[in-house]
Design a protein around this motif. Structure first.
Motif, PDB file in Angstrom:
ATOM      1  N   VAL A 173       0.841  -1.197   0.000  1.00 57.43           N
ATOM      2  CA  VAL A 173       0.000   0.000   0.000  1.00 57.43           C
ATOM      3  C   VAL A 173       0.876   1.247   0.000  1.00 57.43           C
ATOM      4  O   VAL A 173       2.026   1.218   0.437  1.00 57.43           O
ATOM      5  N   TYR A 174       0.283   2.319  -0.505  1.00 59.30           N
ATOM      6  CA  TYR A 174       0.892   3.632  -0.366  1.00 59.30           C
ATOM      7  C   TYR A 174       0.253   4.309   0.844  1.00 59.30           C
ATOM      8  O   TYR A 174      -0.962   4.303   0.988  1.00 59.30           O
ATOM      9  N   VAL A 175       1.079   4.869   1.703  1.00 62.03           N
ATOM     10  CA  VAL A 175       0.611   5.668   2.830  1.00 62.03           C
ATOM     11  C   VAL A 175       0.742   7.116   2.368  1.00 62.03           C
ATOM     12  O   VAL A 175       1.853   7.626   2.223  1.00 62.03           O
ATOM     13  N   ILE A 176      -0.395   7.757   2.106  1.00 57.06           N
ATOM     14  CA  ILE A 176      -0.403   9.067   1.471  1.00 57.06           C
ATOM     15  C   ILE A 176      -0.857  10.117   2.471  1.00 57.06           C
ATOM     16  O   ILE A 176      -1.907   9.965   3.107  1.00 57.06           O
ATOM     17  N   GLY A 177      -0.070  11.176   2.595  1.00 57.59           N
ATOM     18  CA  GLY A 177      -0.450  12.261   3.499  1.00 57.59           C
ATOM     19  C   GLY A 177       0.498  13.425   3.389  1.00 57.59           C
ATOM     20  O   GLY A 177       1.471  13.397   2.636  1.00 57.59           O
ATOM     21  N   VAL A 194       4.544   7.795   9.539  1.00 63.11           N
ATOM     22  CA  VAL A 194       5.570   6.823   9.935  1.00 63.11           C
ATOM     23  C   VAL A 194       4.963   5.763  10.852  1.00 63.11           C
ATOM     24  O   VAL A 194       5.252   4.569  10.716  1.00 63.11           O
ATOM     25  N   TRP A 195       4.103   6.190  11.770  1.00 65.18           N
ATOM     26  CA  TRP A 195       3.441   5.242  12.671  1.00 65.18           C
ATOM     27  C   TRP A 195       2.593   4.253  11.875  1.00 65.18           C
ATOM     28  O   TRP A 195       2.655   3.045  12.098  1.00 65.18           O
ATOM     29  N   LEU A 196       1.811   4.761  10.926  1.00 61.84           N
ATOM     30  CA  LEU A 196       0.977   3.885  10.112  1.00 61.84           C
ATOM     31  C   LEU A 196       1.828   2.908   9.310  1.00 61.84           C
ATOM     32  O   LEU A 196       1.522   1.713   9.233  1.00 61.84           O
ATOM     33  N   LYS A 197       2.936   3.398   8.752  1.00 56.27           N
ATOM     34  CA  LYS A 197       3.823   2.509   7.999  1.00 56.27           C
ATOM     35  C   LYS A 197       4.381   1.410   8.905  1.00 56.27           C
ATOM     36  O   LYS A 197       4.463   0.250   8.498  1.00 56.27           O
ATOM     37  N   SER A 198       4.727   1.757  10.136  1.00 56.88           N
ATOM     38  CA  SER A 198       5.259   0.742  11.054  1.00 56.88           C
ATOM     39  C   SER A 198       4.191  -0.283  11.431  1.00 56.88           C
ATOM     40  O   SER A 198       4.494  -1.471  11.577  1.00 56.88           O
ATOM     41  N   GLY A 216       2.903  -7.296   8.254  1.00 60.74           N
ATOM     42  CA  GLY A 216       3.426  -7.996   7.094  1.00 60.74           C
ATOM     43  C   GLY A 216       3.084  -7.355   5.764  1.00 60.74           C
ATOM     44  O   GLY A 216       3.163  -7.996   4.723  1.00 60.74           O
ATOM     45  N   VAL A 217       2.700  -6.085   5.797  1.00 60.35           N
ATOM     46  CA  VAL A 217       2.331  -5.382   4.568  1.00 60.35           C
ATOM     47  C   VAL A 217       3.411  -4.349   4.251  1.00 60.35           C
ATOM     48  O   VAL A 217       3.729  -3.494   5.071  1.00 60.35           O
ATOM     49  N   ASP A 218       3.965  -4.452   3.062  1.00 61.31           N
ATOM     50  CA  ASP A 218       4.965  -3.486   2.616  1.00 61.31           C
ATOM     51  C   ASP A 218       4.264  -2.192   2.238  1.00 61.31           C
ATOM     52  O   ASP A 218       3.151  -2.211   1.717  1.00 61.31           O
ATOM     53  N   SER A 219       4.906  -1.058   2.515  1.00 63.68           N
ATOM     54  CA  SER A 219       4.283   0.222   2.172  1.00 63.68           C
ATOM     55  C   SER A 219       5.347   1.270   1.890  1.00 63.68           C
ATOM     56  O   SER A 219       6.509   1.115   2.266  1.00 63.68           O
ATOM     57  N   HIS A 220       4.910   2.322   1.208  1.00 63.78           N
ATOM     58  CA  HIS A 220       5.759   3.474   0.923  1.00 63.78           C
ATOM     59  C   HIS A 220       4.995   4.727   1.316  1.00 63.78           C
ATOM     60  O   HIS A 220       3.805   4.848   1.000  1.00 63.78           O
ATOM     61  N   ILE A 221       5.689   5.654   1.968  1.00 61.52           N
ATOM     62  CA  ILE A 221       5.076   6.928   2.315  1.00 61.52           C
ATOM     63  C   ILE A 221       5.211   7.876   1.135  1.00 61.52           C
ATOM     64  O   ILE A 221       6.309   8.100   0.628  1.00 61.52           O
ATOM     65  N   ILE A 222       4.068   8.422   0.719  1.00 56.22           N
ATOM     66  CA  ILE A 222       4.032   9.447  -0.326  1.00 56.22           C
ATOM     67  C   ILE A 222       3.636  10.756   0.330  1.00 56.22           C
ATOM     68  O   ILE A 222       2.584  10.854   0.959  1.00 56.22           O
ATOM     69  N   ILE A 251      -8.491  -1.391  -2.202  1.00 53.12           N
ATOM     70  CA  ILE A 251      -8.982  -0.286  -1.399  1.00 53.12           C
ATOM     71  C   ILE A 251     -10.485  -0.423  -1.205  1.00 53.12           C
ATOM     72  O   ILE A 251     -11.238  -0.423  -2.159  1.00 53.12           O
ATOM     73  N   GLN A 252     -10.898  -0.523   0.025  1.00 54.20           N
ATOM     74  CA  GLN A 252     -12.316  -0.539   0.338  1.00 54.20           C
ATOM     75  C   GLN A 252     -12.805   0.880   0.640  1.00 54.20           C
ATOM     76  O   GLN A 252     -13.867   1.278   0.247  1.00 54.20           O
ATOM     77  N   ARG A 253     -12.029   1.634   1.396  1.00 50.18           N
ATOM     78  CA  ARG A 253     -12.320   3.038   1.666  1.00 50.18           C
ATOM     79  C   ARG A 253     -11.002   3.688   2.080  1.00 50.18           C
ATOM     80  O   ARG A 253     -10.108   3.023   2.593  1.00 50.18           O
ATOM     81  N   PRO A 254     -10.883   4.988   1.890  1.00 45.81           N
ATOM     82  CA  PRO A 254      -9.613   5.635   2.204  1.00 45.81           C
ATOM     83  C   PRO A 254      -9.355   5.705   3.698  1.00 45.81           C
ATOM     84  O   PRO A 254     -10.271   5.871   4.488  1.00 45.81           O
ATOM     85  N   LEU A 255      -8.106   5.548   4.087  1.00 45.20           N
ATOM     86  CA  LEU A 255      -7.667   5.759   5.454  1.00 45.20           C
ATOM     87  C   LEU A 255      -7.007   7.124   5.480  1.00 45.20           C
ATOM     88  O   LEU A 255      -5.981   7.330   4.844  1.00 45.20           O
ATOM     89  N   GLN A 256      -7.621   8.070   6.166  1.00 43.02           N
ATOM     90  CA  GLN A 256      -7.151   9.444   6.121  1.00 43.02           C
ATOM     91  C   GLN A 256      -6.473   9.790   7.446  1.00 43.02           C
ATOM     92  O   GLN A 256      -7.078   9.668   8.505  1.00 43.02           O
ATOM     93  N   VAL A 257      -5.231  10.233   7.375  1.00 44.62           N
ATOM     94  CA  VAL A 257      -4.491  10.583   8.580  1.00 44.62           C
ATOM     95  C   VAL A 257      -3.982  12.011   8.539  1.00 44.62           C
ATOM     96  O   VAL A 257      -3.150  12.382   9.337  1.00 44.62           O
ATOM     97  N   SER A 258      -4.479  12.795   7.614  1.00 47.75           N
ATOM     98  CA  SER A 258      -3.994  14.169   7.519  1.00 47.75           C
ATOM     99  C   SER A 258      -5.074  15.073   6.950  1.00 47.75           C
ATOM    100  O   SER A 258      -6.177  14.637   6.668  1.00 47.75           O
ATOM    101  N   ASN A 259      -4.725  16.315   6.772  1.00 46.39           N
ATOM    102  CA  ASN A 259      -5.657  17.273   6.196  1.00 46.39           C
ATOM    103  C   ASN A 259      -5.682  17.190   4.685  1.00 46.39           C
ATOM    104  O   ASN A 259      -6.216  18.077   4.029  1.00 46.39           O
ATOM    105  N   SER A 260      -5.121  16.169   4.126  1.00 40.23           N
ATOM    106  CA  SER A 260      -5.100  16.007   2.670  1.00 40.23           C
ATOM    107  C   SER A 260      -6.326  15.232   2.194  1.00 40.23           C
ATOM    108  O   SER A 260      -6.302  14.583   1.179  1.00 40.23           O
ATOM    109  N   ASP A 261      -7.426  15.322   2.952  1.00 44.75           N
ATOM    110  CA  ASP A 261      -8.635  14.570   2.621  1.00 44.75           C
ATOM    111  C   ASP A 261      -9.092  14.801   1.192  1.00 44.75           C
ATOM    112  O   ASP A 261      -9.493  13.867   0.510  1.00 44.75           O
ATOM    113  N   SER A 262      -9.059  16.046   0.732  1.00 43.92           N
ATOM    114  CA  SER A 262      -9.563  16.310  -0.617  1.00 43.92           C
ATOM    115  C   SER A 262      -8.667  15.675  -1.670  1.00 43.92           C
ATOM    116  O   SER A 262      -9.142  15.208  -2.696  1.00 43.92           O
TER     117      SER A 262
END
Length: 126
Positions: A5-9, A19-23, A29-35, A101-112
């Motif tokens: 998954v991409y962790v986008i924020g 970083v917490w979400l990526k950890s 066991g899921v590989d991810s990249h922060i964007i 993706i079932q629904r977005p996981l939002q962790v920032s103000n980048s909701d739009s």
């Protein structure tokens, strides 16, 4: 479930959360990249080694270049980053299809930004 998954924020304000979400994903066991989709002028935050794909790299995918994203007008910048992110993620349809993706996981103000991206993904993953 997706194995990647991409962790986008917005790393300029939410890097610790990203970083917490990526950890957490790594522990599951899921590989991810922060964007980073920050729309402010790139700073040392965007060069942080915890960010896998900095906002400056994403912004280059905008049809008018990074200047369209880093324009110092919040509304225009967020819309432009949405376009750039969508184009970045569309670079291969295979990447998008691997995202379960079932629904977005939002962790920032980048909701739009995320909401606009999700509309594109859900329309193109059939």
């Amino acid at each position: 479930m997706a194995q990647f998954v991409y962790v986008i924020g917005t790393a300029d304000t939410k890097l610790d959360e990203l970083v917490w979400l990526k950890s957490c994903l790594h522990a599951a066991g899921v590989d991810s990249h922060i964007i980073d989709v920050s729309t402010g002028t790139p700073s040392e935050v965007s060069e942080n080694s915890k960010i896998d794909i900095p906002s400056s790299q994403i912004a280059e995918y905008h049809p008018e270049g990074a200047g369209a994203v880093f324009c110092n007008e919040r509304g225009r910048a967020v819309t432009a980053m949405s376009v750039a992110l969508t184009r970045f993620l569309r670079r291969t349809s295979e990447d998008i299809r691997r995202l379960d993706i079932q629904r977005p996981l939002q962790v920032s103000n980048s909701d739009s930004v995320i909401a606009m991206f999700m509309k594109v993904c859900l329309c193109n993953c059939d």
